[in-house]
Design an enzyme around this catalytic site. Structure first.
Site, short mmCIF file in Angstrom:
data_model
loop_
_atom_site.label_atom_id
_atom_site.label_comp_id
_atom_site.label_asym_id
_atom_site.label_seq_id
_atom_site.Cartn_x
_atom_site.Cartn_y
_atom_site.Cartn_z
N ASN A 151 -21.02 -25.45 -19.81
CA ASN A 151 -20.82 -26.61 -20.43
C ASN A 151 -21.96 -27.85 -20.68
O ASN A 151 -21.97 -29.06 -21.57
CB ASN A 151 -19.05 -27.21 -19.47
CG ASN A 151 -20.05 -27.04 -17.93
OD1 ASN A 151 -20.82 -26.74 -17.58
ND2 ASN A 151 -19.61 -28.88 -17.17
N GLY A 227 -19.38 -22.95 -11.86
CA GLY A 227 -18.42 -22.47 -12.86
C GLY A 227 -17.23 -21.96 -11.86
O GLY A 227 -16.61 -23.50 -11.25
N SER A 228 -16.51 -21.87 -12.42
CA SER A 228 -14.45 -21.94 -11.92
C SER A 228 -14.89 -21.17 -10.33
O SER A 228 -15.39 -20.80 -9.71
CB SER A 228 -13.68 -20.70 -12.99
OG SER A 228 -14.56 -19.58 -12.64
N CYS A 283 -16.99 -31.05 -15.12
CA CYS A 283 -16.36 -30.88 -13.65
C CYS A 283 -16.31 -32.18 -13.09
O CYS A 283 -15.21 -32.29 -12.25
CB CYS A 283 -17.27 -29.69 -12.90
SG CYS A 283 -19.59 -30.56 -12.33
#
Length: 480
Positions: A151, A227-228, A283
């Protein structure tokens, strides 16, 4: 079609297996580049190069490291237009956003840590006995892995690389294979800046291959990941028994608390930005907007009008406020959450539909979606969408606002809009997040710690926290 290379031991190299992955332009949906599909052997070559370079780099003077990092920052600034164009093409975000935020911040990361390392002092303690002196040495870890998401590609990979290098570590960096271009351009910049071979290595390809190899490699002493939550949990599970030092910055489902006494126009401007900047793919975006009941109807009407007025279009168009989301898969995920929100009983006030701008019909565009009438515990309010989807929820009291804000498995950031200073401090203390913004959003001071609680991560980055993470403390006690 441009072919991207790995950066290993100071040289740009093709992957040993000769395989490449396609890189798509989100604005057009078309393939425009190829990126290495690196294999464990490529990772091994990078780790060995970093290990070989570590003794010399860790023993360079602070001034030498400062000078090289400052040179990298200078070259990023000189090539800002090229880097911004590459970032917009790779991610689908508006060019003006990449030019105003992503690339300046990448340069600032190198500038900041080039200077911060010159101020990173050791600690000394006299006592507790009369003739005893304790002092603390801080040594670099060795080879560290820096894994960054798609992103904010250059913004976030430099946020990790810069402090790691400043502290004397050598780095194997793994950018997202979805957005590899600016990391490739950074490799070229590092060569020109005179960074010694092996000090930084950039490996492109699948996270399942590269990440797994780095996570278990015995020479990799630390891992910094953004990240996730799913992948972060996997990394934690793999590395915990290996006793590696790990920092995980993961997802968020961030609340924005709006009280009736706020500076209304400023709040409205900032909340549109905190909801939909970068297509909601940050985020730190505010996806749960909580509004005091007496202000709710006015806010809803004005916010929906502002959301509907946002211009969704190709990144290189100066009139575009919102660009394309990152991939067709992600587009379908976001559209799936729009459908879920309606199924859960929410009222869709605007947006949520895919659009096809003229000339970019195959791109991945979606209009910002605004929901109301959704329960706090529904999936739409609990799961990270990571797209331009927000929910509106009224509250009656400060206590209810706090309860709603904390009703989440995530704990990254929160925003509070109020003129009541006491309320601002009470809520800042009580909201279970790592960052609270009062009457602003995304106003960052690089000296401050960054990170979240609960499913949003573990550890902190930024300022001295980053330098502490990338070093190992050693106490020395002398009795004289």
């Amino acid at each position: 079609m441009e072919r991207i290379s790995n950066y290993i031991n100071g040289h740009l190299k093709s992957p040993v297996g000769g395989s490449f992955l396609h890189v798509f332009n989100p604005s057009s949906g078309q393939i425009y580049a190829e990126v290495p599909a690196s294999e464990p052997e490529d990772v091994e070559n990078a780790v060995q190069a970093a290990q070989l370079a570590f003794p010399a780099w860790s023993n360079t003077s602070v001034q030498e490291r400062h000078d090289i990092l400052s040179k990298i920052a200078e070259l990023i600034k000189e090539r800002a237009a090229t880097l911004a164009h590459a970032e917009a093409q790779d991610t689908g975000k508006p060019l003006n956003l990449a030019a105003q935020v992503d690339i300046p911040r990448a340069a600032a990361n190198f500038d900041f840590f080039a200077n911060a390392i010159t101020q990173f002092s050791s600690e000394a303690h006299h006592g507790p006995h009369r003739n005893a002196l304790n002092y603390t040495l801080r040594a670099p870890l060795g080879v560290v892995a820096c894994i960054s998401p798609w992103n904010l590609p250059l913004y976030l990979i430099t946020w990790k690389i810069a402090p790691a290098l400043a502290a004397g570590n050598t780095v194997v960096a793994k950018p997202s294979e979805v957005t590899p271009m600016t990391a490739f351009l950074l490799s070229q910049i590092c060569i020109e800046a005179g960074l010694p071979p092996g000090v930084l290595n950039v490996i492109h390809g699948s996270g399942a291959v590269i990440g797994k190899t780095l996570n278990v490699h015995p020479l990799v002493k630390g891992i910094s990941f953004t990240g996730s939550t799913r992948v972060g949990a996997e990394i934690a599970g793999i590395t915990s028994p290996l006793f590696k030092k790990v920092s995980l910055e993961m997802g968020g489902k961030n609340p924005c608390l709006i009280f009736a006494d706020c500076d209304y126009e400023k709040m409205l401007d900032k909340t549109i930005g905190s909801s939909f900047s970068n297509q909601g793919q940050i985020c730190l975006c505010s996806s749960r907007i909580l509004i005091e009941r007496s202000l709710y109807d006015r806010f809803k009407e004005d916010f929906v009008k502002r959301a509907e007025a946002l211009r969704v279009g190709p990144p290189m168009d100066d009139t575009s406020d919102i660009g394309a989301v990152i991939s067709s898969e992600h587009l379908n995920k976001v559209l799936g959450y729009v459908a879920l929100g309606q199924k859960e009983g929410g009222t869709l006030l605007c947006g949520g539909n895919q659009i096809h701008p003229p000339g970019y019909e195959k791109g991945w565009y979606i209009r910002p979606a605004v929901f109301e009438n959704l329960a706090s515990d529904c999936r739409t309010n609990q799961e990270e969408v990571f797209g331009p989807v927000v929910t509106l929820t009224p509250f009656e009291t400060e206590e209810e606002a706090l309860q709603l804000a904390n009703d989440s498995s995530y704990g990254l950031s929160a925003t509070v809009w109020t003129r009541d200073l006491s309320r601002a401090h009470r809520l800042s203390k009580s909201i279970n997040v790592g960052i609270v913004w009062i009457n602003t959003w995304l106003l960052r001071d690089l000296r401050t710690p960054f990170g979240g609680m609960k499913n949003s991560g573990m550890g902190r980055e930024g300022g001295l926290e980053a330098l502490r993470f990338f070093t190992e403390p050693k106490n020395v006690c002398i009795e004289y």
